[in-house]
Design an enzyme around this catalytic site. Structure first.
Site, PDB file in Angstrom:
ATOM      1  N   LYS A  92      -4.716 -13.187   0.558  1.00 20.01           N
ATOM      2  CA  LYS A  92      -5.393 -11.923   0.797  1.00 20.01           C
ATOM      3  C   LYS A  92      -5.784 -11.292  -0.529  1.00 20.01           C
ATOM      4  O   LYS A  92      -4.943 -11.055  -1.390  1.00 20.01           O
ATOM      5  CB  LYS A  92      -4.506 -10.966   1.591  1.00 20.01           C
ATOM      6  CG  LYS A  92      -5.333  -9.829   2.167  1.00 20.01           C
ATOM      7  CD  LYS A  92      -4.526  -8.674   2.633  1.00 20.01           C
ATOM      8  CE  LYS A  92      -5.179  -7.416   2.101  1.00 20.01           C
ATOM      9  NZ  LYS A  92      -4.251  -6.306   2.018  1.00 20.01           N
ATOM     10  N   GLY A 147      -1.605   3.344   3.230  1.00 19.99           N
ATOM     11  CA  GLY A 147      -0.398   4.172   3.228  1.00 19.99           C
ATOM     12  C   GLY A 147      -0.605   5.588   3.742  1.00 19.99           C
ATOM     13  O   GLY A 147       0.330   6.385   3.754  1.00 19.99           O
ATOM     14  N   ALA A 150      -5.016  -1.448   6.710  1.00 20.13           N
ATOM     15  CA  ALA A 150      -4.682  -0.145   6.115  1.00 20.13           C
ATOM     16  C   ALA A 150      -5.166   1.028   6.955  1.00 20.13           C
ATOM     17  O   ALA A 150      -6.238   0.985   7.553  1.00 20.13           O
ATOM     18  CB  ALA A 150      -5.246   0.000   4.713  1.00 20.13           C
ATOM     19  N   GLY A 151      -4.337   2.043   6.987  1.00 17.40           N
ATOM     20  CA  GLY A 151      -4.706   3.301   7.624  1.00 17.40           C
ATOM     21  C   GLY A 151      -4.041   3.550   8.963  1.00 17.40           C
ATOM     22  O   GLY A 151      -4.031   4.677   9.444  1.00 17.40           O
ATOM     23  N   ASN A 175       1.706  -1.980   7.183  1.00 17.64           N
ATOM     24  CA  ASN A 175       3.008  -2.014   6.519  1.00 17.64           C
ATOM     25  C   ASN A 175       3.724  -0.672   6.671  1.00 17.64           C
ATOM     26  O   ASN A 175       4.745  -0.548   7.344  1.00 17.64           O
ATOM     27  CB  ASN A 175       2.819  -2.366   5.035  1.00 17.64           C
ATOM     28  CG  ASN A 175       4.130  -2.624   4.297  1.00 17.64           C
ATOM     29  OD1 ASN A 175       4.159  -3.359   3.329  1.00 17.64           O
ATOM     30  ND2 ASN A 175       5.230  -2.046   4.709  1.00 17.64           N
ATOM     31  N   THR A 176       3.127   0.374   6.076  1.00 18.00           N
ATOM     32  CA  THR A 176       3.819   1.659   6.015  1.00 18.00           C
ATOM     33  C   THR A 176       4.106   2.240   7.393  1.00 18.00           C
ATOM     34  O   THR A 176       5.160   2.859   7.601  1.00 18.00           O
ATOM     35  CB  THR A 176       2.978   2.660   5.190  1.00 18.00           C
ATOM     36  OG1 THR A 176       2.595   2.016   3.971  1.00 18.00           O
ATOM     37  CG2 THR A 176       3.757   3.918   4.858  1.00 18.00           C
TER      38      THR A 176
END
EC number: 2.8.1.10
Lengths: 67, 256
Positions: free
Chosen positions: B99, B160, B186-187, B208-209
């Site tokens: 990635k 994040g 993301a987001g 992830n977050t």
């Protein structure tokens, strides 16, 4: 002993191969990758490449990370 | 009826990709991964701590033989650093599916698309299979595909941030125009955000977050698994049209 830069820090190491250095650090050669003077050193040749004075070495592995 | 997806010839059942950062410890990370059902995890490449080589390692908790490690260039702010990182990753892991992300600035972590495109071209020439983090711009997505990206990974909102999919129109346009998989990267902040991404027709979602910073990461991992599945099913089912006003569900005929 010779002077190298290991992961950004100056360090005195014994003369020998990169594989010797990795082993002396207590690392599993199968879990790391090594770059010497900005060139990848293939794992299969780590035992054949001799360290030289002033070498810049990066030894990396996988850590947790996200996006 | 199995619903699978493929990227660069590799086939997966789970459409959820999870990160391995920000967890309390490796054990929690491994438990969340299990609950998420993900078959791919993103990992970072960093210097070994040469002063403490016996520190626990990610590979002790998440087996790279069972879960696909997707090395990621998070933290790289130019093409050269990203390419160098992935060359090391290929040597460390022995796989080509990676990635790519080349960041533009720390405040927003928005991608630098000029550097991203350049890195994509170089990596593709070197035999890598880059899945590429990018802006939610259908033209940029096309350019990446032409440059050799094996998957397009537009942000839904800043990394994040947990703000959810900010621009559904551009994500949909990217999906419609792409001939490689599209994954929102993301987001995502909560389960409904993941479902939205999938309802827009994305092939998958990376997060992830949203899991790692939930109060109960393992429960959130399960919620994300279900949301991705629900969103995918809703997309495949084909949602009803939207009306401006009410339309009764019971027959009007035969009223007493």
């Amino acid at each position: 002993m010779i002077s190298v830069i290991l992961n950004g820090e100056p360090r005195q190491v014994r003369q020998g191969s990169i594989a010797d250095l990795v082993a002396s650090l207590g690392l599993d050669v199968k879990k790391v990758a090594v770059e010497r003077n900005r060139e990848i050193v293939p794992r299969s040749t780590l035992a054949d490449v001799a360290l030289a004075e002033g070498d810049a070495l990066e030894i990396v592995h996988f850590v947790g990370g996200g996006c | 009826m199995t619903d699978q997806w493929s990227v660069a010839g590799r086939t997966f059942t789970s459409r959820l990709i999870v990160g391995t950062g920000k967890y309390k410890d490796f054990a929690q990370n491994a438990a969340a991964l299990e609950a998420s059902g993900a078959e791919i995890v993103t990992v970072a490449v960093r210097r070994v701590n040469v002063s403490d080589p016996s520190a626990p390692m990610l590979t002790d908790y998440i087996d790279p033989k069972k879960v696909t490690y997707l090395p990621n260039t998070a933290g790289c702010f130019n093409a050269d650093d990203a390419i160098r990182t992935l060359r090391l990753a290929r040597e460390a892991g022995g796989w080509d599916l990676v990635k790519l992300e080349v960041l533009g600035e720390a405040k927003t972590l928005y991608p630098n698309m000029r550097e991203t495109l350049e890195a994509t071209e170089v990596l593709a020439k070197e035999g890598f299979l880059p899945m590429v983090y990018c802006v939610d711009d259908p033209i940029a997505a096309k350019q990446l595909e032409d440059a050799g990206a094996v998957a397009i990974m537009p942000l839904g909102a800043p990394i994040g941030s947990g703000l959810g999919i900010q621009n559904r129109v551009t994500i949909r346009l990217i999906v419609e125009g792409a001939s490689v998989p599209v994954l929102v990267d993301a987001g995502v902040g909560t389960a409904s955000d993941a479902a939205v991404a999938m309802e827009l027709g994305c092939d998958g979602v990376l997060m992830n977050t949203a899991i790692a910073e939930a109060k109960d990461p393992i429960r959130m991992a399960r919620a994300m698994k279900l949301a991705v599945e629900a969103g995918r099913d809703a997309y495949l089912a084909g949602r009803m049209g939207q009306r401006r006003y009410a339309d009764p569900s019971s027959p009007l005929a035969g009223l007493i």
